[in-house]
Design an enzyme around this catalytic site. Structure first.
Site, mmCIF file in Angstrom:
data_model
loop_
_atom_site.group_PDB
_atom_site.id
_atom_site.type_symbol
_atom_site.label_atom_id
_atom_site.label_comp_id
_atom_site.label_asym_id
_atom_site.label_seq_id
_atom_site.Cartn_x
_atom_site.Cartn_y
_atom_site.Cartn_z
ATOM 1 N N CYS A 101 0.853 -1.193 0.000
ATOM 2 C CA CYS A 101 0.000 0.000 0.000
ATOM 3 C C CYS A 101 0.884 1.237 0.000
ATOM 4 O O CYS A 101 1.709 1.419 0.895
ATOM 5 C CB CYS A 101 -0.880 -0.015 1.247
ATOM 6 S SG CYS A 101 -1.684 1.545 1.588
ATOM 7 N N CYS A 105 -3.650 7.390 -1.949
ATOM 8 C CA CYS A 105 -4.948 7.470 -2.637
ATOM 9 C C CYS A 105 -6.051 8.042 -1.753
ATOM 10 O O CYS A 105 -6.974 8.682 -2.258
ATOM 11 C CB CYS A 105 -5.390 6.085 -3.081
ATOM 12 S SG CYS A 105 -4.055 5.001 -3.510
ATOM 13 N N THR A 192 -4.687 4.696 7.012
ATOM 14 C CA THR A 192 -3.600 4.353 6.102
ATOM 15 C C THR A 192 -2.671 5.544 5.892
ATOM 16 O O THR A 192 -3.121 6.635 5.569
ATOM 17 C CB THR A 192 -4.201 3.915 4.750
ATOM 18 O OG1 THR A 192 -4.973 2.755 4.967
ATOM 19 C CG2 THR A 192 -3.125 3.634 3.731
ATOM 20 N N GLU A 258 -0.905 1.527 9.153
ATOM 21 C CA GLU A 258 -2.166 2.112 9.586
ATOM 22 C C GLU A 258 -1.985 2.594 11.021
ATOM 23 O O GLU A 258 -1.123 2.084 11.739
ATOM 24 C CB GLU A 258 -3.310 1.083 9.545
ATOM 25 C CG GLU A 258 -4.052 1.012 8.218
ATOM 26 C CD GLU A 258 -3.259 0.299 7.123
ATOM 27 O OE1 GLU A 258 -2.418 -0.551 7.476
ATOM 28 O OE2 GLU A 258 -3.469 0.583 5.937
ATOM 29 N N HIS A 293 -12.824 5.424 -3.520
ATOM 30 C CA HIS A 293 -11.814 4.582 -2.875
ATOM 31 C C HIS A 293 -11.966 3.118 -3.305
ATOM 32 O O HIS A 293 -10.981 2.382 -3.363
ATOM 33 C CB HIS A 293 -11.862 4.730 -1.362
ATOM 34 C CG HIS A 293 -10.559 4.345 -0.722
ATOM 35 N ND1 HIS A 293 -9.343 4.775 -1.188
ATOM 36 C CD2 HIS A 293 -10.278 3.518 0.314
ATOM 37 C CE1 HIS A 293 -8.371 4.238 -0.465
ATOM 38 N NE2 HIS A 293 -8.909 3.466 0.451
ATOM 39 N N GLU A 447 -7.012 -5.620 4.223
ATOM 40 C CA GLU A 447 -7.513 -4.336 3.734
ATOM 41 C C GLU A 447 -8.392 -4.526 2.510
ATOM 42 O O GLU A 447 -9.352 -3.793 2.292
ATOM 43 C CB GLU A 447 -6.372 -3.372 3.435
ATOM 44 C CG GLU A 447 -6.934 -1.968 3.304
ATOM 45 C CD GLU A 447 -5.913 -0.951 2.912
ATOM 46 O OE1 GLU A 447 -4.858 -1.338 2.407
ATOM 47 O OE2 GLU A 447 -6.194 0.231 3.099
HETATM 48 FE FE1 SF4 Z 1 -3.242 1.832 -0.058
HETATM 49 FE FE2 SF4 Z 1 -5.860 2.225 -0.257
HETATM 50 FE FE3 SF4 Z 1 -4.163 3.360 -2.019
HETATM 51 FE FE4 SF4 Z 1 -4.532 0.778 -2.123
HETATM 52 S S1 SF4 Z 1 -6.120 2.335 -2.467
HETATM 53 S S2 SF4 Z 1 -2.555 1.827 -2.161
HETATM 54 S S3 SF4 Z 1 -4.808 0.256 -0.001
HETATM 55 S S4 SF4 Z 1 -4.319 3.809 0.133
HETATM 56 FE FE FE Z 2 -7.589 1.602 1.971
#
Ligand code: SF4
Ligand code: FE
Length: 488
Positions: A101, A105, A192, A258, A293, A447
């Site tokens: 991760c 994002c 995160t 996290e 997301h 996750e």
């Molecule tokens: Fe990390 Fe969520 Fe981005 Fe995937 S979508 S890299 S799990 S922050």
């Molecule tokens: Fe996430």
């Protein structure tokens, strides 16, 4: 002036923050250099560094619709379906380069959701949130910042709403309204990349009703604002990172993290407040963020790429790559991984323009994509462990391999072919272990299950968004139950 930071500049910018971070019951004196946290910082730094590479420029950078300046795509507000498709490709690309991760994002998704919601609140209530938000966005873009998009409250008793909890802080809420801003208390869990972020953007975690008005709040703060405390989450095998550069850590460069983020009577100036008691817009903000997301889980496709590569490699080291069942299992892994890619590309390509100009991905397809994400990585991981064999969990340590007493035994008995060093076999097995049950399994598996909403959240959305009436109408027409105007 716009500045696209590189990895070093990003690292230096983090050093200027004064975060209050706890890990193993102690305050972390130097967050950036902490051996457990640092791989996660490296993963975010990769989003800066790779943006300077010509081969990735088109995916990782774009032009700000606000200023016309070149920006990192992680700070962009999507202006077309092409932008949305590139966002999905960016997720896969970064996942395939880091195998973990990369954390950036959540802030991007929070800002895009806020652009839509602040505009809509203003339309109805005559407020000025959108203007405030755009000013904030320009600041983020021009300084190439990482924002932690924070939605998930601890939520206490799941059977009760925010107002009915025995402790009011179990949901983030306003505790005081002042002429210059608001004071908030509460916490955000599972955050995160929290301690690798310059800023934190808070959103409500669920739909709020009128009685929950004080919980309908969204705002942004510097990550080191007075009253914010970070408590790091543990990961399976995390203390292997304390063993220096031992290959027992699996991924030698990158990781994720996290944290629980606690807000103890934190002041937020009005210019950083994007929702204040407009409970009627909490659903919109939650659903838009969730849809963005859920699309972002394109990252798992990239991690899957690495896991498949590792699995093929170990099959070759073992001399099993020509066995028909091994070939078929690797085809299945690729099939599942590319099916995941289809979902995140499809929900992007089917995106639409919102009144403020921001493009939102298709909600139904984003939910279908995320539902697949709750399943396929587990199956891909199962097949990887099947092919890799039991040595994934019984392999001695790097120290044993290097031991003057037993190293020769480890080398001798775990060697498969004369030209493959035992160490290489152990390294690739450690990487598979890392992704399927070590520190990176946080991102690749659990996750995938719970991030951006647990499986049932997507099933509720799928049931709501699917056009069942239309399906039934045509079915009834075609078998003659109902008359049709369209059929001859
Ligand atoms: Fe990390 Fe969520 Fe981005 Fe995937 S979508 S890299 S799990 S922050
Ligand atoms: Fe996430």
């Amino acid at each position: 002036m716009s500045k696209l930071m590189n990895a070093k500049q990003y690292e230096d910018s983090l050093r200027k923050l004064n975060l209050k971070v706890y890990q193993f019951g102690r305050r972390v004196a130097n967050v950036v250099d902490d051996p457990i946290i640092r791989p996660s910082m490296n993963a975010v730094a990769a989003t800066y560094e790779f943006a300077h590479k010509p081969e990735y420029e088109d995916i990782l950078t774009t032009t700000s619709h606000l200023t016309g300046r070149k920006i990192n795509r992680f700070t962009h507000i999507h202006q077309s379906t092409d932008d949305l498709v590139k966002k999905s490709k960016m997720g896969r690309l970064m996942g395939s380069l880091t195998a973990c991760c990369f954390q950036r994002c959540v802030g991007m998704d929070a800002m895009n959701a806020l652009s839509i919601t602040t505009y809509a609140i203003d339309e109805k209530h005559g407020t000025e949130y959108y203007k405030r938000f755009l000013k904030y966005l320009e600041f983020v873009q021009d300084n190439d910042l990482v924002c932690d998009g924070a939605m998930t409250d601890p939520k206490g008793d799941r059977g009760l709403g925010p107002k009915k909890q025995f402790d009011p802080d179990l949901f983030m809420h306003v505790v005081e309204e002042r002429p210059d801003g608001i004071v908030v208390s509460g916490a955000k869990a599972h955050q995160t990349g929290a301690v690798n972020s310059h800023e934190i953007i808070i959103m409500p975690t669920i739909t709020m009703r009128e009685e929950d008005r004080d919980y309908a709040v969204s705002f942004a703060l510097p990550a080191d604002a007075e009253g914010i405390t970070y408590i790091m989450g543990r990961q399976s095998c995390d203390t292997r990172k304390l063993e220096g550069m031992s290959f027992d850590r699996g991924n030698m460069f990158y990781g994720g993290h996290e944290a629980l983020v606690v807000f103890d009577k934190v002041f937020v100036p009005w210019e950083r407040v994007f929702m204040f008691r407009e409970y009627d817009f909490t659903t919109m903000l939650v659903e838009n963020f969730a849809a963005y997301h859920r699309q972002s889980y394109a990252c798992k496709v990239g991690v899957g790429d690495v896991l498949i590569g590792a699995t093929q490699t170990v099959a070759e080291y073992n001399g099993a790559e020509k066995a028909s069942h091994v070939k078929d299992k690797i085809i299945e892994m690729n099939h599942l991984n590319e099916t995941l890619f289809c979902g995140c590309i499809a929900c992007a390509a089917e995106g639409h323009r919102e009144p403020c100009g921001t493009y939102q991905n298709d909600l139904l397809l984003a939910n279908v994509h995320k539902q697949n994400i709750t399943r396929f990585p587990y199956e891909i991981a199962r097949l990887a462990q099947d092919i890799a064999g039991g040595l994934v969990v019984t392999c001695p340590s790097e120290a044993d391999l290097k031991s003057p007493e037993v190293g020769a035994y480890v080398d001798k008995y775990f060697k498969t072919k004369a030209d493959i060093p035992t160490e290489h076999r152990m390294r690739i097995l450690r990487l598979i272990e890392n992704i399927t049950m070590g520190t990176a399994a946080v991102g690749y598996l659990t996750e995938s299950m719970h991030g951006a909403g647990s499986p049932q959240a997507q099933r509720i959305m799928i049931a709501r968004l699917v056009n069942m009436k239309q399906k039934q109408k045509v079915a009834k027409e075609l078998c003659g139950i109902d008359k049709s105007d369209n059929l001859t």
